[in-house]
Design an enzyme around this catalytic site. Structure first.
Site, PDB file in Angstrom:
ATOM      1  N   ASP A  29      32.584  48.474  38.428  1.00 18.88           N
ATOM      2  CA  ASP A  29      33.600  47.440  38.241  1.00 18.88           C
ATOM      3  C   ASP A  29      34.877  47.981  38.876  1.00 18.88           C
ATOM      4  OD1 ASP A  29      35.658  45.790  37.382  1.00 18.88           O
ATOM      5  OD2 ASP A  29      34.888  45.563  35.335  1.00 18.88           O
TER       6      ASP A  29
ATOM      7  N   LYS B   8      41.959  38.739  39.421  1.00 20.99           N
ATOM      8  CA  LYS B   8      43.042  39.731  39.349  1.00 20.99           C
ATOM      9  C   LYS B   8      43.654  39.969  40.731  1.00 20.99           C
ATOM     10  CE  LYS B   8      41.498  39.636  35.155  1.00 20.99           C
ATOM     11  NZ  LYS B   8      40.552  40.586  34.608  1.00 20.99           N
TER      12      LYS B   8
ATOM     13  N   TYR C 179      35.438  47.335  29.734  1.00 20.19           N
ATOM     14  CA  TYR C 179      36.147  46.071  29.491  1.00 20.19           C
ATOM     15  C   TYR C 179      35.490  45.343  28.328  1.00 20.19           C
ATOM     16  CZ  TYR C 179      37.783  41.290  30.368  1.00 20.19           C
ATOM     17  OH  TYR C 179      38.319  40.032  30.245  1.00 20.19           O
TER      18      TYR C 179
ATOM     19  N   ARG D  11      26.109  23.476  46.216  1.00 19.98           N
ATOM     20  CA  ARG D  11      25.695  24.558  45.310  1.00 19.98           C
ATOM     21  C   ARG D  11      25.012  25.673  46.093  1.00 19.98           C
ATOM     22  NH1 ARG D  11      21.147  24.154  42.634  1.00 19.98           N
ATOM     23  NH2 ARG D  11      21.206  21.899  42.337  1.00 19.98           N
TER      24      ARG D  11
HETATM   25  C1  LIG Z   1      39.401  40.602  33.892  1.00 18.39           C
HETATM   26  C2  LIG Z   1      38.356  41.631  33.996  1.00 18.39           C
HETATM   27  C3  LIG Z   1      37.005  41.278  33.947  1.00 18.39           C
HETATM   28  C4  LIG Z   1      36.540  39.862  33.691  1.00 18.39           C
HETATM   29  O1  LIG Z   1      36.844  38.957  34.685  1.00 18.39           O
HETATM   30  P1  LIG Z   1      37.171  37.398  34.442  1.00 18.39           P
HETATM   31  O2  LIG Z   1      37.545  36.909  35.790  1.00 18.39           O
HETATM   32  O3  LIG Z   1      38.271  37.329  33.418  1.00 18.39           O
HETATM   33  O4  LIG Z   1      35.942  36.745  33.915  1.00 18.39           O
HETATM   34  C5  LIG Z   1      36.071  42.291  34.082  1.00 18.39           C
HETATM   35  N1  LIG Z   1      36.439  43.572  34.282  1.00 18.39           N
HETATM   36  C6  LIG Z   1      37.734  43.938  34.328  1.00 18.39           C
HETATM   37  C7  LIG Z   1      38.078  45.378  34.546  1.00 18.39           C
HETATM   38  C8  LIG Z   1      38.741  42.985  34.201  1.00 18.39           C
HETATM   39  O5  LIG Z   1      40.019  43.363  34.238  1.00 18.39           O
END
Ligand SMILES: *Cc1c(COP(=O)(O)O)cnc(C)c1O
Length: 380
Positions: free
Chosen positions: A179, A204, A108, A56
């Site tokens: 982000d 992603k 988001y 951890r």
């Molecule tokens: C998918 C996404 C998230 C969230 O991420 P997870 O891995 O699904 O928890 C946050 N911001 C954007 C722009 C995303 O496309």
């Protein structure tokens, strides 16, 4: 150009092509093994001279991945979490309860849900249209602790001027988070534009194959806030597991190639959609008439591979269109090799503010001609 391990200047593609390829000293294997061990041996005197104690707190695959992400993003420290949203919650938990966070309207939807519905997350959200700088200035005249930028935004592909907004935030004493999930460190460099923290859903493009759920937070500086992020991960156990770290590292090796192809395909598809009679509007910042084109051209190397468009009609027409595609997979999420298509409002749920006739495509790395043919037949 970035400094490699031995301090020579290397292009980011060269660094990524060999990500996770440090030679294993015990076997000579040229790919890092997956270290599943949850606990590590102490020295005879009780010390931990090899740097690891308990999974951890830290583990080798996580350390290697954090180091490479910090390096390519240009930050000092990086922390890996078990999903994008768990990374987002770690960021919000560094704020004092009741702190105000300024967000764009088109943030988001998961971030809005995180703030509104999650016990223990007690920040006060304020929303503004980040393309209207006077509105942002107004909002910042209240005491704001953090400004949360997402550009291009999800799903409307709105562009925020990172340099401008982070300068305004800094003047108001607020931390700027970007982000950068849709752009990766290859298409956009938030730290060069004034951001303090960069956030990625590793789920992603960074992992890139729809088989990892993960999040990363990269801090420009090593400071109190980065210490808090580190502590939050280690104390809560909200950390990325070794196998997911290893898969992400494997994905990173082809990131530059994938992004190039994703963007080539997206540009071709956006142009194709623009000329269809049944298309009301295409949201893609690479189109010359898009309201975000000028700022996007300044702050992005390329325009990304997420496209949304509004079909003539409403939810029924949009769902029918999505139902007719064959090569595009009907699923939410983005950033993987396969193209995904969705009726966005119904993915977001009953509270969604997304237009009902909006279709979102995550353009994959298939042949552009095949993708266009698939969309073309769905219009008939
Ligand atoms: C998918 C996404 C998230 C969230 O991420 P997870 O891995 O699904 O928890 C946050 N911001 C954007 C722009 C995303 O496309």
């Amino acid at each position: 150009m970035l400094k490699s391990e031995n301090n020579s200047l290397l292009n980011i593609s060269s660094i990524l092509a060999q990500a996770g390829c440090s030679v294993d000293p015990s076997t000579g294997g040229i790919v890092q093994p997956i270290h599943l061990a949850t606990t590590f041996e102490r020295d005879v005197d009780g010390a931990y001279s090899r740097g690891y104690m308990y999974g951890r707190q830290g583990s080798p695959n996580r350390t290697e991945l954090s180091n490479i992400l910090a390096q390519i993003e240009g930050g000092k420290r990086c922390f890996m979490y078990s999903s994008g949203m768990s990374a987002a919650s770690a960021i919000l938990l560094t704020l004092k309860p009741g702190s105000s966070v300024l967000l764009p309207h088109d943030v988001y939807y998961g971030v809005t849900k995180l703030i509104n519905e999650t016990p223990g997350i007690s920040v006060n959200p304020i929303y503004a249209d980040f393309r209207r700088h006077a509105d942002v200035a107004d909002a910042l005249s209240q005491k704001v602790a953090m400004v949360w930028i997402e550009t291009p935004s999800n799903p409307l592909n709105q562009i925020t001027d990172i340099r401008k907004i982070s300068a305004m935030a800094s003047e108001a004493g607020a931390t700027t988070v970007v982000d950068s999930t849709w752009t990766t460190p290859l298409l956009q460099r938030p730290f060069d534009l004034g951001a303090d923290i960069v956030f990625h859903s590793v789920t992603k493009y960074l992992s890139g194959h729809s088989d990892v759920l993960g999040g990363a937070v990269i801090c420009k500086e090593s400071n109190r806030q980065s210490d808090l992020l580190d502590t939050a991960a280690k104390n809560s156990g909200n950390v990325l597991d070794p196998f997911s770290c290893w898969l992400t590292m494997r994905g990173l090796r082809t990131l530059p190639l994938r992004m190039q192809r994703h963007c080539d395909n997206a540009e071709a598809i956006a142009e194709f959609l623009l000329h269809r009679k049944k298309v009301e509007i295409v949201h893609y910042p690479g189109l010359k008439d898009d309201p975000g084109f000028t700022v996007a051209s300044q702050q992005m190397d390329r325009f990304g591979a997420m496209i949304s468009f509004r079909i003539v009609g409403g939810a029924d027409e949009a769902i029918a269109f999505v139902g007719k595609t064959k090569l595009h997979k009907r699923a939410t999420s983005l950033g993987a090799t396969e193209s995904l298509i969705e009726h966005r409002a119904s993915s977001e749920g009953p509270d969604s503010k997304t237009p009902q006739n909006l279709i979102r495509i995550s353009v994959g790395i298939e042949d552009a001609g095949d993708l266009i043919k698939d969309l073309d037949q769905a219009f008939i």
